[in-house]
Design an enzyme around this catalytic site. Structure first.
Site, PDB file in Angstrom:
ATOM      1  N   GLY B 241      -1.468  -7.826   7.524  1.00 48.72           N
ATOM      2  CA  GLY B 241      -0.480  -8.905   7.564  1.00 48.72           C
ATOM      3  C   GLY B 241       0.810  -8.438   8.210  1.00 48.72           C
ATOM      4  N   PHE B 242       1.331  -7.314   7.744  1.00 51.25           N
ATOM      5  CA  PHE B 242       2.569  -6.722   8.272  1.00 51.25           C
ATOM      6  C   PHE B 242       3.735  -7.706   8.262  1.00 51.25           C
ATOM      7  CE2 PHE B 242      -0.900  -4.539  10.786  1.00 51.25           C
ATOM      8  CZ  PHE B 242      -0.905  -3.400  10.009  1.00 51.25           C
ATOM      9  N   GLY B 469      -4.976  -4.744   2.619  1.00 50.55           N
ATOM     10  CA  GLY B 469      -5.496  -3.504   3.183  1.00 50.55           C
ATOM     11  C   GLY B 469      -4.796  -2.297   2.610  1.00 50.55           C
ATOM     12  N   ARG B 615       6.882   7.799  -8.465  1.00 53.14           N
ATOM     13  CA  ARG B 615       5.504   8.147  -8.798  1.00 53.14           C
ATOM     14  C   ARG B 615       4.566   7.575  -7.736  1.00 53.14           C
ATOM     15  NH1 ARG B 615       3.764   8.960 -14.195  1.00 53.14           N
ATOM     16  NH2 ARG B 615       5.111   7.281 -14.934  1.00 53.14           N
ATOM     17  N   LYS B 620      -4.147   8.862  -2.457  1.00 52.06           N
ATOM     18  CA  LYS B 620      -5.040   8.645  -1.321  1.00 52.06           C
ATOM     19  C   LYS B 620      -4.632   7.399  -0.533  1.00 52.06           C
ATOM     20  CE  LYS B 620      -9.866   9.189  -0.235  1.00 52.06           C
ATOM     21  NZ  LYS B 620     -11.192   9.516  -0.744  1.00 52.06           N
ATOM     22  N   GLN B 625      -1.113   4.540   3.657  1.00 48.46           N
ATOM     23  CA  GLN B 625       0.018   3.690   4.008  1.00 48.46           C
ATOM     24  C   GLN B 625       1.008   4.441   4.886  1.00 48.46           C
ATOM     25  OE1 GLN B 625       0.786   0.284   3.360  1.00 48.46           O
ATOM     26  NE2 GLN B 625      -1.406   0.579   3.304  1.00 48.46           N
ATOM     27  N   GLY B 689       8.336   1.595  -3.625  1.00 45.67           N
ATOM     28  CA  GLY B 689       7.482   1.176  -2.523  1.00 45.67           C
ATOM     29  C   GLY B 689       7.185   2.331  -1.580  1.00 45.67           C
ATOM     30  N   GLU B 692       6.084   0.820   3.589  1.00 36.50           N
ATOM     31  CA  GLU B 692       6.853   0.695   4.821  1.00 36.50           C
ATOM     32  C   GLU B 692       7.615   1.963   5.180  1.00 36.50           C
ATOM     33  OE1 GLU B 692       7.472  -4.116   4.544  1.00 36.50           O
ATOM     34  OE2 GLU B 692       9.127  -2.889   3.885  1.00 36.50           O
TER      35      GLU B 692
END
Lengths: 317, 731
Positions: B241-242, B469, B615, B620, B625, B689, B692
């Site tokens: 999607g991005f 994904g 954390r 994996k 990402q 996060g 990104e």
């Protein structure tokens, strides 16, 4: 995609006759370019004549020491052929620098010669393009032209021919064998096979309607160093910004053909006879009369630079 | 549950399942091609027809006539929908451009019609038979042409200042004033936007590809003018999607209109060129950065002004985000300007703001370090800050940028870099090293889930969270397994359906931490209910090895669930910790790049980085990402460029042959190291996060490596060989 009819040809002459008989008919082989263009309705054939099962898929030695490559020999098979790898390295390298493994598995020798341009305006049916719609104009003029032609252009078209294989074929002085709808055969030198755009950019080759390529013949090999240097914006799966197919014999005149510069694989005899002058002289002769845009003027020095790399590689070989 | 004080010790800290490298639980479905994506849901709508969208041929103007007669007569055609027969439509507040043009055309390839037919081929053929006449209007398409008149954008933090930037910059002994540009970029996810729409009476179901289920329901409701309760959206699998699928787009809206008109479910996928001109894109930016420092390298003044454009009523690319927080300096200024452009809608793309902002700031830092004669790593360390530099009373929740820089430099072998450019040659290649910081804000979003246990002890989590994904299925399963003391294979995860509790969704790298925090909250509720049912004191209950224990009593979880099963549900909400503390993620990218001495071609040889995102729930998928972000950084640095034709106002190179993203051969070995940190101010997961972060700064690190390799400083992305050649001496 417009609805179309389809038939499977039984012989090359029958295929040619079938295409000649129906206005708007086309041959289909690997389909790697044609089917995409049909989906976008850039090509809209009324009838497809499938030539995939005609044989024409062998590579045979010719009496004069060359190779006759069947029109339907897939790019993968041609690149991997041991004789091609040994004697026509420039061709094998050019083939392997193009497209992807999956595409090369399907794409044929004849089809590769007949690829349409990648000009982005050709690819958008809302825009003017004399190739797509004769007389509609050329949106590329004054538009995004970074990848487009710098020489041999016209006021009606600045598209390039996208093939790598054809550039190597041009350096090798290949000849194209054809059969037409009346069963007549002829050979066309590769130099005359592709055309410059002129005022009829939609006519891209010397083929007459219905004329079918049956083979491409390579003359006896030219010994020496064979180099195909493709300059591109990413490491793989990109069309050439420019490319150089070079055959550097131990003695005698070298050969240089260029991709990414023109509407056809570009080769200038004067550039080869002046090769002693080095990259600068070769580039100057090859590009005499070039008319780049501000966006693709970088190709001019890039030709000299790439030739410098090619000559250095040749000396090291 | 409300998260308003820092997290204490909780069951997640056990890290029996969380924090371990775990294969995707949906992996077998993906690699066998059996994960059902929207376009493949023939099972739910076996009698569907196909819709093909017709896009506007002009960028701005008015439709003067639509003739659908020829299309209507074409074989297999069931209906043609245009603004003339679509009925009254609203415009979702989240949409800048409308999803169906007419009579006004707002941008090129905006939907003007959808043609529905029995087969896809028939619909595609008939779509070309729709004739539309336009009265073309003059539009504005070039950012640089309208930049100077562009005002400061509306909204928070569009202009920030502290101290006296102008004075401090004027008197700084060492300074830089440079302008950088980044091009428009297209999301170009593998799976294009696709939807099957089906009506049952006045109820609409959409099987679609979308990152934000609740937003999709809301925006469809606002567009179709029907109650939210009448709309179901299902998007359990998303092929990337991005940010391009944060909002419903024309595929969903037009499929719904088409299905109504045809009286049949209708399936629609955008063609690749439509992804580029019909949907959203990351807008181009022009960024001016000024940095002043004392001779020792301390930044005394820093300003970042950025310009981007969008359709009227749209929003800016907030490329100054990171400059508000990343480096110290008493005198500061940021300005975010927004121009009106008539290009397709500008919107979020992976790390909006920081992705292009770091492309400029981190090159400016490299240039400044060079002016100071200072190592770029050292320069960044010297200007680190542990507080929000615009509001020094506000601390970072947790910040370990210096550790990332130091460990990253060590792992990479930064000490072998020659600071003088164009000194290292291997064969035909000039080789250089570059680095950049990584920085991306951390955002937390309210997120809910329902968790149940059945009589076999199988735990089922349901939430409208999406997995684009990224690995959401797996981290959610890990969270439930950890909280309930069961192995991973006892957990079933159901995602992406508006019938499930509303989650954070996937965007802004908030999905991982926020959605698992919501699952945590639901598990806390479930644990309490189970304890209550068993008559346990809920303060003294442990969930481990498939058992619920308290004191000397232990009951199998399956038995505790009983025949009727038991479930809990809750939503994690956030207090003011995000305001009280600056929350962000950090890292350091290191790149080795080579520039061909003859042709100027650039190839990245090595990438390595150290990242700090609290954390790491699944090392994996988190690594995946980050390397995905780094790869996108290679693309942003070297090739991604949605080229505008300023005469016609559209992105010209609208397919994957001409809009380049990296291929395998462009991507070298990538090394990712995560710091082992916890951030107790973000959520009980103590995570941040990471989706990104790997992108932010990566392109600048490539650009800095290119400069170190060949000595050509390019400030206009992408760094293509023609720009290199302008400064590269003939070999």
């Amino acid at each position: 995609m417009k609805p179309f009819t389809y038939e499977r040809a039984t012989s090359p002459a029958a295929a040619a006759a079938a295409v000649a008989a129906k206005p708007g008919a086309k041959f289909v082989a690997g389909g790697t370019n044609l089917l995409d263009l049909m989906k976008l309705q850039i090509e809209a054939p009324t009838h497809l004549v499938d030539v995939n099962r005609l044989g024409l898929d062998t590579i045979e030695a010719t009496p004069d020491g060359g190779l006759r490559v069947g029109a339907l020999v897939r790019n993968t098979a041609l690149a991997a052929d041991t004789r091609v790898r040994r004697d026509y390295g420039v061709l094998s390298r050019a083939l392997l620098s193009g497209a992807s493994g999956q595409l090369r598995n399907k794409a044929t020798t004849a089809g590769n010669l007949l690829q349409r341009t990648r000009c982005p305006y050709f690819y958008d049916t809302n825009q003017a393009c004399n190739k797509r719609k004769p007389g509609s104009g050329c949106a590329a003029l004054g538009g995004y032209s970074r990848a487009l032609a710098v020489i041999g252009t016209s006021k009606d078209c600045i598209a390039t021919h996208p093939s790598d294989m054809a550039v190597a074929m041009r350096a090798l002085d290949a000849t194209v064998e054809t059969v037409d709808g009346g069963g007549r055969t002829r050979t066309i030198g590769i130099a005359d096979f592709h055309r410059l755009p002129g005022s009829t950019p939609w006519i891209e080759t010397a083929l007459t309607p219905g004329e079918m390529i049956t083979a491409v013949t390579l003359p006896a090999p030219v010994r020496g160093t064979h180099i195909y240097r493709k300059v591109r914006d990413r490491a793989s799966y990109a069309f050439a910004t420019i490319s150089v197919a070079a055959i550097l014999p131990e003695s005698g005149t070298p050969r240089f053909a260029f991709g990414g510069l023109a509407h056809k694989p570009w080769r200038v005899a004067a550039a080869e006879t002046r090769a002693d002058g080095g990259a600068k002289a070769i580039a100057a002769a090859a590009l005499a009369g070039a008319t780049p845009t501000s966006q693709n003027a970088y190709k001019i020095p890039l030709v000299e630079r790439t030739l410098t790399a090619v000559l250095a590689e040749g000396r090291a070989a | 549950m409300k998260f308003d004080t820092p997290a204490g010790r909780n069951p997640i800290d056990q890290q029996k399942v969380i924090g371990r490298p775990t294969d995707r639980i949906d992996g077998p479905l993906k690699v066998t091609g059996t994960a059902p994506y929207a376009f493949e849901r023939n099972d739910v709508a076996p009698n569907h027809a196909y819709g093909v969208i017709v896009g506007a041929a002009v960028a701005k103007g008015r439709i003067t006539r639509i003739d659908t007669a020829d299309a209507q007569r074409a074989p297999g055609v069931l209906s043609v929908v245009t603004y003339e027969n679509a009925g009254k439509l609203g415009k979702a507040k989240a949409h800048t451009a409308t999803m169906l043009a007419g009579p006004e055309v707002e941008h090129y390839d905006q939907a003007v019609a959808i043609v529905v037919a029995e087969t896809f081929e028939q619909a595609r053929d008939a779509a070309k038979r729709v004739r539309v006449d336009y009265a073309r209007a003059k539009g504005k398409y070039e950012l640089k042409a309208v930049k100077d008149a562009a005002p400061i954008a509306k909204g928070d933090k569009m202009k920030t200042a502290r101290g006296d930037f102008a004075g401090a910059f004027a008197s700084a002994p060492v300074k830089l004033d440079a302008t950088y540009t980044t091009p428009d970029q297209s999301h170009m996810m593998m799976e294009p936007h696709a939807t099957i729409a089906a009506w049952n009476g006045d109820e609409l179901t959409l099987w679609t590809s979308n990152q934000m289920i609740a937003w999709a329901v809301r925006d469809m409701s606002e567009t179709l003018l029907i109650p939210k309760e009448k709309i179901r959206v299902a998007s359990p699998y998303v092929g990337g999607g991005f940010g391009g699928k944060l909002w419903v787009r024309s595929d969903a809206v037009m499929a719904a209109l088409a299905a109504k008109a045809a009286g049949r479910p209708v399936k629609v996928a955008l063609a690749r060129p439509q992804v580029m001109n019909n949907t959203t894109h990351r807008p181009a930016t022009i960024q001016r950065i000024r940095i002043g420092a004392d001779k020792a390298g301390k930044i005394t003044a820093i300003a970042h002004q950025t310009w981007s454009g969008d359709l009227p009523g749209g929003g800016p690319e907030t490329a100054a985000n990171q400059t508000q927080l990343l480096y110290a300096g008493d005198n500061r200024l940021t300005e975010t300007h927004l121009a009106v452009l008539d290009l397709p809608e500008a919107n979020a793309m992976r790390a909006p703001g920081e992705a292009p902002g770091m492309m400029a700031l981190e090159v400016a830092m490299d240039e400044m370090a060079e002016k100071l004669g200072m190592d770029p790593v050292r320069f960044r360390i010297l200007n680190d800050t542990m507080v929000d530099p615009e509001k020094p009373e506000r601390k970072f929740s947790d910040r370990n940028l210096v550790r990332c820089l130091e460990e990253g430099a060590k792992n990479f072998g930064w000490d072998r870099r020659n600071p003088k450019p164009a000194q290292v040659r291997h064969g035909d290649w000039l080789v250089g090293m570059g680095m950049a910081a990584a920085f991306r804000n951390n955002m937390n979003m309210k997120s809910g889930a329902r968790v149940g246990v059945d009589r076999k002890g199988v735990v089922t989590v349901a939430t409208d969270m999406t997995d684009i994904g990224t690995g959401s299925y797996t981290i959610i399963a890990q969270t439930a397994a950890e909280m309930l003391g069961v192995p991973l294979d006892k957990v079933v995860v159901l995602l992406g359906d508006s019938r499930f509790p509303v989650s954070a969704g996937s965007g802004g790298q908030w999905g991982g931490n926020s959605s698992t925090a919501g699952v945590y909250a639901a598990c806390v509720d479930l644990r309490r209910r189970i304890a209550q049912k068993l008559g346990f004191n809920s303060d003294d209950v442990s969930f481990a090895d498939g058992k619920v224990s308290s004191g000397n009593r232990a009951v199998d979880l399956a038995e505790a669930a009983g025949d009727e099963g038991i479930s809990g549900e809750d939503t994690m909400e956030y207090g003011t910790l995000e305001k009280d503390y600056a929350q962000a993620t950090f890292g350091a990218h290191f790149v080795e790049a080579a520039v061909n001495v003859y042709t100027g071609e650039i190839r990245v040889r090595r990438m390595s980085g150290v990242y700090d995102a609290g954390r790491i729930l699944n090392p994996k998928s988190a690594r995946s990402q980050v390397i995905g972000g780094m790869t996108m950084g290679i693309g942003a640095a070297l090739m991604e460029d949605a080229v505008v034709d300023p005469r016609f106002g559209y992105f010209v190179n609208h397919d994957l042959a001409e809009y380049h993203v990296p291929v395998h051969l462009d991507v070298p070995h990538q090394e990712v190291v995560f710091l082992d940190t916890l951030d107790d101010k973000t959520s009980p997961m103590k995570a941040k996060g990471v989706g990104e972060l790997g992108l932010c700064g990566a392109a600048a690190a490539v650009a800095n490596a290119v400069y170190n390799a060949c000595g050509v400083r390019i400030r206009d992305y992408p760094l293509t060989l023609d720009k290199v050649l302008e400064g590269l001496p003939m070999a």
